[in-house]
Design an enzyme around this catalytic site. Sequence first.
Site: not given
Ligand SMILES: NC(=O)c1ccc[n+]([C@@H]2O[C@H](COP(=O)([O-])OP(=O)(O)OC[C@H]3O[C@@H](n4cnc5c(N)ncnc54)[C@H](OP(=O)(O)O)[C@@H]3O)[C@@H](O)[C@H]2O)c1
Length: 287
Positions: A142, A155
Amino acid sequence: MTIIKGKTVLLTGASRGLGVYMARNLAKEQATVVCVSRSESGLAQTCAEINGLGGKAISIPFDVRNLEGLSNLAQQVNEVAGPVDILINNAGIEIHRIFADYSLEEIQSVLTTNLLSVMELTRQFLPSMLERRSGHIVNIASLAGKKGVAYSSIYSASKAGLIMWTDAIRQELAASGIKVSAICPGYVCEAGMTVDSCVPIPKLAGASKPINVANAIIKAIKRNEVEVIINENVILEYFTKQMFAIGQISPRLVDYMYRWMGVVELNQKRVESLEKSEYLGIDSPHK
Ligand SMILES: NC(=O)c1ccc[n+]([C@@H]2O[C@H](COP(=O)([O-])OP(=O)(O)OC[C@H]3O[C@@H](n4cnc5c(N)ncnc54)[C@H](OP(=O)(O)O)[C@@H]3O)[C@@H](O)[C@H]2O)c1
């Protein structure tokens, strides 16, 4: 140029958010996608969509915080899908708090999900990749790992650690045939953890569409890109890179810019929103 067609990809965090877009894109490239997350129903939905479109997706529900169990997960993946060619460490959580208010359990949960599990899962798949002299490890970090973000300090620390660890092992594995990439998206609109917190993203910070993030990841795999900064458009991407470069000389100036852009205020609001939902007894999916 790497060809993704026919490859086996292990994608964590595939039950919702950006992971779903990544799974769709990988299926379009004709990869077999092994989807891992905690939510069985979320994974089933992702896999049903991909299989319905003629792609190949396999679901394995697993909590990546179970570090000791990751060797069993790796074994299970090998049994159902064979050796993994591309590992996309995407699962991640973010908990907004004033630093002093974090519980130890929350600190451990963020660091374990975002950093330790990535290291351990990679460690489980490396021997097979080393033996085959091929493989690609893609770590979804990120922009929060490039410059500290107030009220999301754990984070930020987890993503900074992920970026540095990625940088180190890429050099270590340079002659091994294994590729290693770090993907650093900024805020993402329409889906994912920023949208789910229900606090509007400040215009000046930029907000990428999830499909563009997923497209950038496919491009990074094909071109073996080292570190990818993703923002809403090329101008904001250029501005972001310049800002981080300036931050090396004057971190205080970039502190000021973050306040001016509304990043600090956004996260203050996200703390309030999280505290409000906790007060109302609404469980956050992001823990
Ligand atoms: N969205 C943004 O603005 C943004 C920006 C920069 C970087 N990112 C990065 O992109 C990635 C995806 O983010 P997102 O926005 O898609 O987040 P999200 O919608 O909250 O999804 C997170 C995913 O991670 C899984 N997860 C969380 N804890 C877990 C665990 N203990 N074991 C297995 N799976 C787990 C969740 O599935 P379950 O809850 O079903 O386990 C879900 O599928 C992350 O690494 C995040 O830091 C996101």
